[in-house]
Every structure is written in structure tokens, then in C-alpha cells.
Design an enzyme around this catalytic site. Structure first.
Site, PDB file in Angstrom:
ATOM      1  N   HIS A  76       1.181  -1.557  -0.438  1.00 34.49           N
ATOM      2  CA  HIS A  76      -0.324  -0.257  -0.119  1.00 34.49           C
ATOM      3  C   HIS A  76       0.856   0.871  -0.239  1.00 34.49           C
ATOM      4  O   HIS A  76       1.742   1.511   0.626  1.00 34.49           O
ATOM      5  CB  HIS A  76      -0.430   0.087   1.334  1.00 34.49           C
ATOM      6  CG  HIS A  76      -2.302  -0.900   0.859  1.00 34.49           C
ATOM      7  ND1 HIS A  76      -3.520  -0.917   1.504  1.00 34.49           N
ATOM      8  CD2 HIS A  76      -2.103  -1.707   0.491  1.00 34.49           C
ATOM      9  CE1 HIS A  76      -4.768  -1.423   1.004  1.00 34.49           C
ATOM     10  NE2 HIS A  76      -3.437  -2.449   0.358  1.00 34.49           N
ATOM     11  N   TYR A 205      -9.116   5.817   7.130  1.00 35.04           N
ATOM     12  CA  TYR A 205      -9.204   6.536   8.095  1.00 35.04           C
ATOM     13  C   TYR A 205     -10.053   7.666   8.520  1.00 35.04           C
ATOM     14  O   TYR A 205      -9.174   8.539   8.146  1.00 35.04           O
ATOM     15  CB  TYR A 205      -7.752   6.555   9.001  1.00 35.04           C
ATOM     16  CG  TYR A 205      -7.181   5.566   9.941  1.00 35.04           C
ATOM     17  CD1 TYR A 205      -5.900   5.333   8.339  1.00 35.04           C
ATOM     18  CD2 TYR A 205      -6.973   5.316  10.788  1.00 35.04           C
ATOM     19  CE1 TYR A 205      -4.744   4.145   8.724  1.00 35.04           C
ATOM     20  CE2 TYR A 205      -5.860   4.266  11.014  1.00 35.04           C
ATOM     21  CZ  TYR A 205      -5.226   3.509   9.786  1.00 35.04           C
ATOM     22  OH  TYR A 205      -4.318   2.619  10.014  1.00 35.04           O
ATOM     23  N   PRO A 294      -4.363   0.329  18.964  1.00 37.84           N
ATOM     24  CA  PRO A 294      -4.397  -0.550  17.430  1.00 37.84           C
ATOM     25  C   PRO A 294      -4.356   0.615  16.037  1.00 37.84           C
ATOM     26  O   PRO A 294      -3.778   0.329  15.325  1.00 37.84           O
ATOM     27  CB  PRO A 294      -5.647  -1.214  17.663  1.00 37.84           C
ATOM     28  CG  PRO A 294      -7.021  -0.583  17.995  1.00 37.84           C
ATOM     29  CD  PRO A 294      -5.791  -0.140  19.450  1.00 37.84           C
ATOM     30  N   LYS A 298       1.112  -0.154  14.808  1.00 33.92           N
ATOM     31  CA  LYS A 298       2.676  -0.344  15.072  1.00 33.92           C
ATOM     32  C   LYS A 298       2.510  -1.671  16.182  1.00 33.92           C
ATOM     33  O   LYS A 298       3.722  -1.853  16.239  1.00 33.92           O
ATOM     34  CB  LYS A 298       2.560   0.736  16.201  1.00 33.92           C
ATOM     35  CG  LYS A 298       3.166   2.469  15.368  1.00 33.92           C
ATOM     36  CD  LYS A 298       4.308   1.769  14.727  1.00 33.92           C
ATOM     37  CE  LYS A 298       4.583   3.301  13.536  1.00 33.92           C
ATOM     38  NZ  LYS A 298       3.944   2.071  12.466  1.00 33.92           N
ATOM     39  N   TYR A 386       4.301   6.703   9.665  1.00 38.86           N
ATOM     40  CA  TYR A 386       2.768   5.382   9.654  1.00 38.86           C
ATOM     41  C   TYR A 386       3.955   3.865   8.692  1.00 38.86           C
ATOM     42  O   TYR A 386       3.897   3.012   9.527  1.00 38.86           O
ATOM     43  CB  TYR A 386       2.037   5.771   8.513  1.00 38.86           C
ATOM     44  CG  TYR A 386       0.836   4.496   8.376  1.00 38.86           C
ATOM     45  CD1 TYR A 386       0.030   4.708   9.404  1.00 38.86           C
ATOM     46  CD2 TYR A 386       1.087   3.705   7.649  1.00 38.86           C
ATOM     47  CE1 TYR A 386      -0.905   3.333   9.260  1.00 38.86           C
ATOM     48  CE2 TYR A 386       0.013   2.433   7.462  1.00 38.86           C
ATOM     49  CZ  TYR A 386      -0.873   3.109   8.455  1.00 38.86           C
ATOM     50  OH  TYR A 386      -2.107   2.183   8.503  1.00 38.86           O
TER      51      TYR A 386
END
Ligand code: DHB
Length: 392
Positions: A76, A205, A294, A298, A386
């Protein structure tokens, strides 16, 4: 009945941290024994998060160039942040030249278990550690009970607690099992797995007036989605129609592709770092050392980052009797752990609605999201954290 065995490193826990550590030790010629209270089937079926950082994938590829991450997993190159009904893509390669891979944790576990067992790793399922003794000497030991109730004593040069948030190793290091730094959150995630085509190519998100939702994927046929819920919610209290209605109301702008829900769970949110990560000849890694909420995925990546540091330290200690790296283990690991704690807390705080939020707080949160997506520096920080800071 009591049996005693000897090894160089006793690893409690056959999760990603314990398995990868045994591999890295074996590469350095250091023998280890792994025990886990679960069966192999249980380990392989535990549903966890699905995002691997670039550094995790690089390591898994080094361990096995044919890793299924590249065939079954999906790279991704970005995520979408959605708020006020509008999507904002964070382009990872464009910002930091790195990516993430969607490849569920239990697939990593299947791969690593097969690899370690094939390599002849001493790996014992159904063995429960009860305590660790003598960590202040050169011969610490794990006292455990096997599946038949017989005692197993593992004498080692070093003991590693890779046994999750209810670690049996932690008391020997931190004094108690709860001594550390904590934060609780007044919400949880309601997670589902469903049989449906993907509703989006990348993760969404979404901060919405009705609360947070995350649209994730597993494969072309199976999707993973979450929505913010009460921490005491009963996963069986909602009908499938209610679940879809809730999810749909939280991703305005996308029509979700619905399908049969075949698994549902409620994930509690907690941040925790143990006060001590190492004492004498014992150390903690992964969830035994820390828990992150969550959001941002990570958990497993951080566990793997710990063992990369610990493997080098154990190599120096056990092959050259050099104590410098092991003496610096906690400090080195904690630098990344606190960065990841901050990132996970920040993503969580920025995206969820809190019961005590008033209109000011809601508008400020939108201001924060807008500051982030409107700023290349902001997007770059998100992309860097990220996709993961470099390992080691
Ligand atoms: C997933 C879980 C996460 O916590 C996250 O931030 C992203 C994806 C997942 O399970 O797919």
C-alpha cells in the site's frame, strides 16, 4: 515429575517477536528454546492487525526471500484520512520513499513457525511459564508446566519474555506485573471480518460526526473494518444490519460493499510501557514490554524492532562476553517505543470522538486534521511514522 533442559536463550512466547528472535539468534549460531502456552493451531488462528512497516517487510524478505508477503500480501502506497466527508490521501513513496504491506499477523506467524520448525528449532507448544528465577545470576531459569501438568525447568544463559501483555516473565524484571506507565481510553473498536469485495483500494481512517471508522482489507474476497464503540460493548449485541448501518454512517462519501460478517470482536484500547525492560539476564520484548492502541498498527512492528536490537545485544553478550549492548538495550528500545507510543496516541486522539468533547473540541480536531493534510511537513511526519522509522 520435573524435567530440566539447558539452552543458551530461553524464549517465552512464540509470537512474531519470539520466532524472529530465535531466527536472528540462530543466524549468529546461538541456540534457543521457545515455549508457548498455546497450541500451534491457536497461534496460527489469532486474528490481529494487518499492516507491516517497510522495515518489517525488508527483514522478513531477508529472512526468507520467497516470503508470501510479496505474493499474498499487498503493498500500500498510501492511506486516506477522511473528515467532514472529504478524503485526503497521504502518498507514502512520494513523501518518504517507503510503503507498508497489508499482510495479516497470523500469516507472518504461519510463515515463521514453518521456517523455524523446518530449521530444527526446539519449539514447545502447550507449555505455560509460571515464573523466572535467578535473573541476577549468569544462569537464569524458567519454571514452566507442560500440557500434561509436569514441571519443565529451562536453564539458560538469558531469558526473553516475548509472552504478550500478561507476561509471566515481567514480574522477574519489573518486580510486579503492573509496574509501568499507563493510559486507558474511554472507547474501543468493534472489528469485523466479512466476505465482500473491497470498498476501497487503500485504508480509510475516517473521523466523522458519528465517531471513528477504519476501512481495511484482507484480500479480494475478505474485508476487515472497525468502528469506535463503547469499551463494554458486547460483540454479539448488534445485528449485521446495525453493524453495516453504523459503519456506513461513519464513512460519508463511500458506499460500503456489504457481505456476510463471519467474525466480530471488541478491541480494548490501552497504552502501556513497563518501567523496566531488562534486569540482569532477562529482558522483555513486544507486548510483554509495551502495549499501543491499535490506531496506526504499530504493535507487531514495534515488537520486531525490539528483537532486532536485542538480537545484536545477545550476540555480543553470549559470543564475546561484551555487556555494552545489553546494558544499553532498554534505552535503545525505549527511544523507538516512546516514538511509537506518541504516534499511536496521536492518531487515536486525532481521529476518535471522546464522550467529554464539546463543540470547541470537535472543531479543534478538524483544525488539527486540516493542519496536517494542508502541510507537506505534516503529511511527511505521518508517512514517516506510519511506514516506520528505520530498524536497528
Ligand atoms: C488494521 C489495523 C489497524 O490497527 C490499523 O491501524 C490498520 C489496519 C487491520 O487490521 O487491517
Amino acid at each position: 515429575m520435573s524435567t530440566s533442559i539447558r539452552t543458551r536463550v530461553a524464549i517465552v512466547g512464540a509470537g512474531p517477536a519470539g520466532l524472529i528472535l530465535s531466527h536472528l539468534l540462530a543466524e549468529a549460531g546461538i541456540e534457543s528454546v521457545i515455549i508457548d502456552q498455546r497450541s500451534r493451531a491457536e497461534i496460527e488462528q489469532t486474528i490481529r492487525a494487518g499492516i507491516l512497516e517497510q522495515g518489517t517487510v525488508d527483514l522478513l524478505t531477508r529472512i526468507d526471500p520467497n516470503t508470501r508477503v510479496h505474493t499474498v500480501g499487498h503493498r500500500h502506497d498510501g492511506i486516506e484520512l477522511r473528515f467532514q466527508g472529504e478524503g485526503h490521501r497521504i502518498d507514502f513513496p512520494g513523501l518518504v520513499g517507503r510503503s507498508v504491506w497489508l499482510y495479516p499477523q497470523h500469516e507472518v506467524l504461519k510463515d515463521m513457525l514453518a521456517l523455524r520448525l523446518e530449521a530444527g528449532q526446539d519449539l514447545r507448544f502447550g507449555v505455560t511459564a509460571s515464573r523466572v528465577e535467578d535473573v541476577d545470576t549468569d544462569h537464569p531459569r524458567v519454571i514452566a508446566t507442560d500440557a500434561d501438568g509436569a514441571e519443565l525447568v529451562i536453564e539458560a544463559d538469558f531469558v526473553v519474555g516475548a509472552d504478550g501483555s500478561r507476561s509471566a516473565v515481567r514480574p522477574a524484571i519489573a518486580g510486579t506485573s503492573r509496574d509501568g506507565y499507563f493510559r486507558e481510553y474511554p472507547f474501543a473498536w468493534f472489528g469485523i471480518l466479512c466476505e465482500a469485495p473491497a470498498s476501497a483500494d487503500e485504508l480509510i481512517y475516517s473521523n466523522s460526526e458519528n465517531g471513528f471508522a477504519l476501512i481495511s482489507q484482507r484480500s479480494h474476497e475478505v474485508q476487515r473494518m472497525y468502528f469506535q464503540c463503547d469499551p463494554d460493548a458486547d460483540p454479539n449485541s448488534l445485528s449485521e444490519a446495525q453493524i453495516w448501518e453504523t459503519l456506513q454512517s461513519r464513512v460519508p462519501g463511500t458506499t460500503l460493499k456489504e457481505g456476510t460478517i463471519f467474525q466480530r470482536d471488541v478491541l480494548r484500547f490501552r497504552s502501556f510501557v513497563a518501567r523496566e525492560l531488562r534486569r540482569g539476564r532477562a529482558a522483555l520484548v513486544g507486548d510483554a514490554a509495551h502495549t499501543v492502541p491499535p490506531t496506526g498498527a504499530k504493535g507487531m512492528n514495534l515488537a520486531i524492532a525490539d528483537v532486532v536490537i536485542l538480537a545484536d545485544a545477545l550476540n555480543a553478550l553470549l559470543t564475546e562476553n561484551d555487556t555494552r549492548l545489553i546494558d544499553g538495550y532498554a534505552e535503545a528500545a525505549l527511544r523507538r517505543i516512546w516514538k511509537a507510543q506518541n504516534f499511536s496516541w496521536w492518531m487515536t486522539s486525532m481521529l476518535h470522538s471522546l464522550p467529554e468533547h464539546n463543540e470547541f473540541d470537535q472543531r479543534r480536531q478538524i483544525g488539527e486534521l486540516r493542519s496536517l493534510v494542508d502541510s507537506e511537513a505534516g503529511r511527511t511526519y505521518l508517512a514517516e511514522a506510519y511506514t516506520g522509522w528505520p530498524l536497528g
